[in-house]
Design a protein around this motif. Structure first.
Motif, PDB file in Angstrom:
ATOM      1  N   ARG A 169       9.504   3.696 -10.641  1.00 18.25           N
ATOM      2  CA  ARG A 169       8.740   2.466 -10.875  1.00 18.25           C
ATOM      3  C   ARG A 169       9.663   1.326 -11.277  1.00 18.25           C
ATOM      4  N   ALA A 192       5.547  12.530  -0.524  1.00 19.09           N
ATOM      5  CA  ALA A 192       4.524  11.486  -0.635  1.00 19.09           C
ATOM      6  C   ALA A 192       3.899  11.135   0.703  1.00 19.09           C
ATOM      7  N   ARG A 233       2.385   1.763  -3.438  1.00 20.50           N
ATOM      8  CA  ARG A 233       1.410   2.308  -4.386  1.00 20.50           C
ATOM      9  C   ARG A 233       1.167   3.792  -4.138  1.00 20.50           C
ATOM     10  N   ARG A 234       1.121   4.182  -2.857  1.00 19.68           N
ATOM     11  CA  ARG A 234       0.915   5.596  -2.538  1.00 19.68           C
ATOM     12  C   ARG A 234       2.069   6.440  -3.067  1.00 19.68           C
ATOM     13  N   LEU A 272       4.116   5.700  -5.636  1.00 23.81           N
ATOM     14  CA  LEU A 272       4.069   5.742  -7.107  1.00 23.81           C
ATOM     15  C   LEU A 272       2.973   6.676  -7.596  1.00 23.81           C
ATOM     16  N   SER A 273       1.864   6.693  -6.879  1.00 23.78           N
ATOM     17  CA  SER A 273       0.779   7.603  -7.260  1.00 23.78           C
ATOM     18  C   SER A 273       1.191   9.059  -7.095  1.00 23.78           C
ATOM     19  N   SER A 274       1.957   9.335  -6.037  1.00 21.85           N
ATOM     20  CA  SER A 274       2.350  10.720  -5.767  1.00 21.85           C
ATOM     21  C   SER A 274       3.394  11.232  -6.759  1.00 21.85           C
ATOM     22  N   GLU A 328       0.830  -1.207   0.000  1.00 19.15           N
ATOM     23  CA  GLU A 328       0.000   0.000   0.000  1.00 19.15           C
ATOM     24  C   GLU A 328       0.865   1.257   0.000  1.00 19.15           C
ATOM     25  N   ALA A 372       3.507  10.288 -10.020  1.00 19.45           N
ATOM     26  CA  ALA A 372       3.058   9.933 -11.364  1.00 19.45           C
ATOM     27  C   ALA A 372       3.450  10.980 -12.408  1.00 19.45           C
ATOM     28  N   GLU A 373       3.489  12.256 -12.011  1.00 17.68           N
ATOM     29  CA  GLU A 373       3.829  13.325 -12.951  1.00 17.68           C
ATOM     30  C   GLU A 373       5.287  13.769 -12.833  1.00 17.68           C
ATOM     31  N   ALA A 394       9.446   9.535 -12.830  1.00 18.28           N
ATOM     32  CA  ALA A 394       8.422   8.574 -12.423  1.00 18.28           C
ATOM     33  C   ALA A 394       8.747   7.161 -12.894  1.00 18.28           C
TER      34      ALA A 394
END
Length: 368
Positions: free
Chosen positions: A185, A300, A169-170, A172-174, A166, A176-177, A181
């Motif tokens: 990943r 993040a 994922r948080r 990687l989401s933060s 979790e 993303a831009e 990035a």
């Protein structure tokens, strides 16, 4: 020095030279390896990795020879065996050296000693030096065998820190831009070391087959970023990629080509065809990548990790998800499955409870 049976170095000097130089023929003579006079030096039959050579040299220079660094205190106040003849060195003196380094071994001007792990590493370097000296007839016996450095158990690395799925994922989401990035990943997807990812070339990537070859690393040798082969034969490996990572790499390659076309003559003429490079094609500085990662983690709002801990996170999540240890070992380039299991299997919290529940369901259909 031998290291996993592959790296051998030995002390080269004649017995006559040792007898003539007296005290200067002891550990102090190793100083000449650093200043280039060559009276006594470490030489390698099969050259160790440059990063290993740097680590050994740092141990010899900073602690065995106790050379003065910057604003550090007077080296005469440091625990050292630099003025002791090799043939008069005793196990008791080594015990006193280890104890002194643990309490007052820092060379950066700060108070305190070295960690048990650092002192044990120093003892291993010194022990091999004395073993080779005995083999060459420079000393009668390897007194390091009778000394007592910190135990292996007491010298274990600090507990590994990782993210849960979790938290990963948080993060990687933060990002993303973020311009990096895909790099972040990639670290999580492959478990690559920092330098291995920065050293991947497009020629190492087979997007149709969905795999990459890890063959070189862009890493720090002392203070200088340098392109080198990977650290061992096991580290040279092929890693399969997930479809989402493959698609991202395809888009990334197109973007790189567009940047190259836009820059024209400004594009680095010495570009190495790296997958992860600056817009002008030049390589990223490894330490700056780590610094950028730290900033992204803070933003993040996830637990702080080092960049290298993404490798630990990848391994831990794979093992916790039920992946075979052999597969994890091969992806990370570990020497043995035993190392992989010992290093990572106890990391993720709750893993044992989940395993017990799964086993109970298989055994009698209960919920544990």
């Amino acid at each position: 020095m031998w290291r996993r049976g592959r790296q051998r170095a030995y002390l080269t000097d004649s017995q006559d030279r040792l007898r003539r130089t007296g005290a200067a023929g002891g550990m102090a003579a190793l100083r000449n390896d650093c200043d280039g006079s060559g009276r006594q030096r470490w030489r390698s039959d099969t050259l160790p990795p440059a990063t290993t050579v740097i680590a050994y040299r740092r141990v010899v220079t900073n602690h065995l020879l106790a050379q003065k660094l910057g604003d550090a205190p007077d080296p005469r106040q440091w625990p050292t065996i630099a003025r002791t003849r090799l043939d008069l060195l005793t196990a008791r003196q080594l015990d006193e050296l280890y104890a002194g380094l643990l309490t007052a071994g820092r060379r950066d001007g700060k108070e305190g000693g070295l960690s048990r792990r650092s002192v044990r590493f120093l003892a291993s370097v010194l022990g091999k030096a004395l073993k080779d000296a005995a083999r060459k007839g420079l000393v009668r016996t390897n007194v390091a065998l009778n000394a007592d450095p910190p135990s292996e158990k007491a010298s274990q690395a600090p507990e590994t820190k990782v993210w849960t799925p979790e938290q990963a994922r948080r993060f990687l989401s933060s990002v993303a831009e973020d311009p990096d990035a895909l790099l972040w990943r990639f670290y999580l997807a492959t478990g690559c070391r920092r330098g291995e990812a920065l050293g991947v070339r497009w020629s190492d990537v087979d997007l149709d087959a969905g795999r990459i070859s890890i063959a070189q690393q862009y890493t720090m040798v002392g203070a200088v970023p340098t392109m080198l082969p990977v650290k061992s034969d096991r580290s040279r490996r092929v890693v399969d990629l997930a479809p989402a990572t493959i698609d991202s790499l395809r888009r990334h390659r197109v973007q790189q080509a567009e940047h190259k076309l836009a820059l024209g003559e400004s594009y680095d003429p010495d570009a190495l065809g790296l997958v992860f490079a600056k817009p002008d094609g030049s390589p990223h500085h490894p330490k700056r990548v780590s610094a950028r990662f730290k900033v992204r983690v803070e933003r993040a709002g996830v637990p702080m990790l080092r960049l290298h801990d993404l490798r630990h996170t990848a391994a831990s999540i794979m093992l916790a998800s039920g992946e075979q240890a052999r597969v994890v070992q091969e992806r990370l380039g570990h020497s043995t499955v035993a190392f992989t299991l010992a290093r990572y299997q106890k990391v993720l919290p709750g893993a044992q409870a989940e395993a017990a529940t799964r086993y109970a369901r298989l055994l009698d259909g209960s919920d544990g």
